[in-house]
Write a protein that holds these residues in place. Structure first.
Motif: not given
Length: 211
Positions: A136-157
């Motif tokens: 579960e911790d591993k799955i959470d880590r991958v999910v959180e990775f995509y959270d950060g990645l989308k913020v990076c795209v949305d903020e044009e970073l």
């Protein structure tokens, strides 16, 4: 022959007549120089911003392929590998989605229970190392990775085109399809859990012109 004084007065007179033209020419050249310099500076700025976005994007790719997220993905794959043949057989038999989802939930629960039992056994041993993460911790880590990645795209970073081409739809879609049941369970308490992963899986990532 005109005197020196007369020649000097004539030179000053001619210079005064021509001065407005000279001044206007210099003004035009100065403005043109400022415009060219400004355009060049703007191009350099845009190029620098684009390079920074690409650099940040490749930091995410590196983390996904060889960093902490890669380690989490490998651990998850090790958990699923023994069940892949079973999944293929069930899909060949036309297994309903709900039954397949229940199988995924049972696999995750079983792995968590095994890990919990190992942790409890090690708790009484002072020399035992810290308990490893559960699946579960591993799955959470991958999910959180995509959270950060989308913020990076949305903020044009991050570079959106590179990001979407690399992570959507294959990488994100496969993970989403495999762990959709777990994500839905987590959303009971965390309504936005996995939203970014779902957006990448469905190519619903915000689209902007690359500047």
């Amino acid at each position: 022959m005109p005197s020196l004084k007369t020649q000097l007065l004539a030179l000053i007179s001619r210079w005064r007549e021509g001065y407005p033209v000279v001044r206007e020419t210099l003004d035009v050249l100065g403005i043109a120089g400022l415009l060219v310099g400004g355009i060049f500076a703007a191009i350099q700025y845009v190029d620098a911003k684009a390079a920074q976005r690409t650099s940040r994007t490749f930091e995410y790719i590196e983390r996904y392929e060889s960093g902490d997220v890669a380690e989490a993905r490998r651990a998850i794959n090790r958990v699923l590998r023994p069940y892949l043949e079973q999944f293929e057989d069930l899909e060949a038999e036309g297994l309903p989605r709900k039954e397949r989802d229940d199988v995924v939930r049972s696999i995750i629960r079983a792995e968590v229970e095994i890990q919990s039992a190992s942790s409890a056994k090690a708790a009484g041993n002072p020399s035992a190392i810290e308990s490893p993460e559960t699946v579960e911790d591993k799955i959470d880590r991958v999910v959180e990775f995509y959270d950060g990645l989308k913020v990076c795209v949305d903020e044009e970073l991050c570079n959106e085109r590179v990001t979407v081409n690399y992570f959507s739809p294959d990488e994100a879609r496969i993970f989403w399809d495999n762990f959709y049941p777990y994500i839905m369970d987590r959303r009971a308490n965390y309504p936005r859990y996995g939203d970014a992963l779902e957006a990448f899986a469905k190519k619903d990532v915000r689209t902007k012109k690359e500047g």
